[in-house]
Design a protein around this motif. Structure first.
Motif, PDB file in Angstrom:
ATOM      1  N   LEU A  53       0.827  -1.210   0.000  1.00 14.26           N
ATOM      2  CA  LEU A  53       0.000   0.000   0.000  1.00 14.26           C
ATOM      3  C   LEU A  53       0.858   1.255   0.000  1.00 14.26           C
ATOM      4  CD1 LEU A  53      -2.831  -1.086   2.490  1.00 14.26           C
ATOM      5  CD2 LEU A  53      -2.933  -0.953  -0.014  1.00 14.26           C
ATOM      6  N   THR A  54       1.981   1.214   0.699  1.00 20.84           N
ATOM      7  CA  THR A  54       2.914   2.349   0.661  1.00 20.84           C
ATOM      8  C   THR A  54       3.471   2.538  -0.739  1.00 20.84           C
ATOM      9  OG1 THR A  54       3.521   1.930   2.969  1.00 20.84           O
ATOM     10  CG2 THR A  54       5.011   3.310   1.677  1.00 20.84           C
ATOM     11  N   LEU A  55       3.825   1.433  -1.391  1.00 24.22           N
ATOM     12  CA  LEU A  55       4.328   1.517  -2.764  1.00 24.22           C
ATOM     13  C   LEU A  55       3.256   2.045  -3.710  1.00 24.22           C
ATOM     14  CD1 LEU A  55       6.551   0.898  -4.835  1.00 24.22           C
ATOM     15  CD2 LEU A  55       5.677  -1.437  -4.953  1.00 24.22           C
ATOM     16  N   LEU A  94       5.721  -1.801 -14.331  1.00 22.93           N
ATOM     17  CA  LEU A  94       5.409  -0.476 -13.809  1.00 22.93           C
ATOM     18  C   LEU A  94       6.568   0.087 -12.994  1.00 22.93           C
ATOM     19  CD1 LEU A  94       3.263   1.729 -13.446  1.00 22.93           C
ATOM     20  CD2 LEU A  94       2.385   0.451 -11.480  1.00 22.93           C
ATOM     21  N   LEU A  95       7.149  -0.733 -12.126  1.00 24.05           N
ATOM     22  CA  LEU A  95       8.259  -0.257 -11.316  1.00 24.05           C
ATOM     23  C   LEU A  95       9.521  -0.062 -12.150  1.00 24.05           C
ATOM     24  CD1 LEU A  95       7.829  -2.417  -8.074  1.00 24.05           C
ATOM     25  CD2 LEU A  95       7.069  -0.092  -8.500  1.00 24.05           C
ATOM     26  N   SER A 100      13.612   3.675 -14.504  1.00 29.30           N
ATOM     27  CA  SER A 100      14.328   4.099 -15.700  1.00 29.30           C
ATOM     28  C   SER A 100      14.154   5.577 -16.005  1.00 29.30           C
ATOM     29  CB  SER A 100      13.857   3.272 -16.900  1.00 29.30           C
ATOM     30  OG  SER A 100      14.012   1.894 -16.651  1.00 29.30           O
ATOM     31  N   CYS A 101      13.376   6.287 -15.213  1.00 28.30           N
ATOM     32  CA  CYS A 101      13.205   7.720 -15.440  1.00 28.30           C
ATOM     33  C   CYS A 101      14.538   8.447 -15.287  1.00 28.30           C
ATOM     34  CB  CYS A 101      12.183   8.302 -14.471  1.00 28.30           C
ATOM     35  SG  CYS A 101      10.495   7.752 -14.760  1.00 28.30           S
ATOM     36  N   PRO A 102      14.781   9.512 -16.033  1.00 28.05           N
ATOM     37  CA  PRO A 102      16.056  10.231 -15.908  1.00 28.05           C
ATOM     38  C   PRO A 102      16.300  10.814 -14.526  1.00 28.05           C
ATOM     39  CG  PRO A 102      14.900  10.841 -17.931  1.00 28.05           C
ATOM     40  CD  PRO A 102      13.942  10.026 -17.128  1.00 28.05           C
ATOM     41  N   GLU A 288      12.602  -2.416 -23.669  1.00 26.33           N
ATOM     42  CA  GLU A 288      11.789  -1.254 -23.979  1.00 26.33           C
ATOM     43  C   GLU A 288      11.100  -0.718 -22.755  1.00 26.33           C
ATOM     44  OE1 GLU A 288       9.352   0.112 -27.273  1.00 26.33           O
ATOM     45  OE2 GLU A 288      10.601  -1.343 -28.232  1.00 26.33           O
ATOM     46  N   GLN A 289      11.315   0.556 -22.495  1.00 26.87           N
ATOM     47  CA  GLN A 289      10.685   1.199 -21.349  1.00 26.87           C
ATOM     48  C   GLN A 289      10.413   2.653 -21.708  1.00 26.87           C
ATOM     49  OE1 GLN A 289      13.621   0.555 -18.427  1.00 26.87           O
ATOM     50  NE2 GLN A 289      13.135  -1.587 -18.150  1.00 26.87           N
TER      51      GLN A 289
END
Length: 399
Positions: A53-55, A94-95, A100-102, A288-289
């Motif tokens: 739930l925290t995640l 999803l995680l 992978s976000c900059p 791919e992400q």
């Protein structure tokens, strides 16, 4: 005066008998709770639900408009929420997109904080979730460390905190002792051989090899210790690799291929015909992400880093329960690492990768022979099967 009173009360038989015969009620309750399997199971489930739930709240705040209808909070309602999260490909995707976000990997990254807090918990199933993301986390971390644009690299303290948590746990489990292996003495007889040289009267000492030296405590990832810290984290990954999902192993194989560097024709030098049946898998080496392709980068491969990598690839290559896709990915990675070791002239790496390639060729030849024999057996059984003669058709003609 106070000391005298305390001394008398401690020596009085009534007080001593009371304290020894009447245990504290809280200790009784705690001991009973520890021995009750239902209570421990419910505590583990409650902890896993709380972490999920925290995640879910972290993901909701990070991406207010999710692109998919998948909800992490639905996994918290299962009987085994930690294993449900571990085995969910939607949750992994999803995680992975968030990691992978900059802007990921900084000290203020809530996802890295969640991974850190989850791993230092005592629940083994929750730790498996963090270990399943270690290949991707390590690949992103190493690609940014070895990037040419060092001035634009954001802080990576979030990634390093997770890696150090895994390293510290492994160092604690080893208790300051090295990892040793007993090397057989060929001068002594065994069930499988007789020595060529006559046996000496005195006993020879057993030869001991050191797989890993005693681990030192670290509070930061220094550039000189980065390879050994990541190698130790991969040792922890290898310990639990049989419990990890296949997509985590597949990503590790893909990143190991990228770490080895560019393709080279000498990777097929050990194959029988100079070619292999893995060409169709080479197109799947990228992950791919977010609409972009993350391939990883070529990195230095010191032995303290490469040794656990080869252990993991050995499991992916020869594990009987692994999917064929994982085995193909490991086969490509081992051949690329063999080419890299041949160019770098590293004897240990050449010997390790060469052995894995020979084992892979033997497994594939055996599987191919079994498939051919099975097809021949089916064909012969079909040809020997007696067929019933058809009855002649009788046409009824009305007069």
């Amino acid at each position: 005066m106070d000391f005298t009173i305390h001394h008398q009360s401690s020596n009085s038989p009534s007080s001593s008998s009371t304290s020894s015969s009447t245990p504290h009620p809280n200790s009784i309750t705690a001991a009973a709770a520890d021995q009750d399997p239902v209570h421990s199971w419910w505590e583990s489930v409650s902890k896993a639900r709380s972490r999920i739930l925290t995640l879910s709240s972290i993901i909701s705040s990070s991406s207010p408009s999710p692109s998919t209808s998948f909800s992490l909070s639905s996994l918290a309602d299962s009987d085994r929420p930690a294993l449900s999260l571990l085995s969910s490909p939607d949750a992994y995707s999803l995680l992975s997109s968030l990691l992978s976000c900059p802007s990921s990997g900084s000290g203020s990254d809530p996802l890295c904080q969640w991974l850190y807090d989850t791993y230092i918990s005592s629940d083994s199933n929750l730790r498996l979730i963090v270990l399943s993301f270690l290949p991707l986390l390590s690949a992103i971390y190493l690609s940014r460390v070895h990037s040419n644009e060092t001035s634009s690299i954001p802080s990576l303290s979030g990634f390093e905190a997770v890696i150090l948590a895994i390293y510290s746990s492994e160092a604690k489990s080893r208790a300051g002792k090295p990892l040793l292996v007993q090397i057989p003495d060929l001068s002594q007889p065994s069930l499988y051989h007789s020595p060529r040289i006559p046996i000496m009267e005195h006993k020879s000492r057993p030869s001991v090899g050191v797989l890993s030296a005693p681990l030192e405590p670290h509070i930061a990832v220094k550039s000189t210790k980065r390879a050994s810290i990541l190698g130790t984290a991969f040792d922890a990954y290898h310990k639990h690799i049989s419990q990890l999902p296949s997509w985590s192993k597949l990503e590790f194989c893909k990143f190991a291929t990228a770490w080895a560097g560019q393709d080279c024709h000498c990777q097929n030098k050990l194959d029988f015909d100079g070619e292999n049946d893995l060409d169709e898998f080479l197109d799947k080496l990228s992950i791919e992400q977010n609409g972009e392709v993350f391939k990883g980068v070529r990195i230095p491969l010191p032995w303290e880093f490469l040794q656990p990598v080869l252990r993991i690839l050995g499991h992916c290559l020869l594990g009987p329960l692994n999917s064929q896709e994982v085995k193909d990915g490991a086969a490509v990675a081992v051949r690329r690492l063999y080419a890299r070791a041949s160019h770098d002239l590293v004897p240990q790496a050449i010997l390790g990768t060469r052995s894995l390639i020979h084992l892979d060729k033997r497994e594939r030849a055996t599987a191919k022979a079994n498939a051919n024999s099975a097809s021949l057996a089916n064909a012969s059984s079909n040809s020997n099967t007696p067929t019933k003669a058809k009855k002649p058709e009788i046409l009824l003609v009305s007069k």
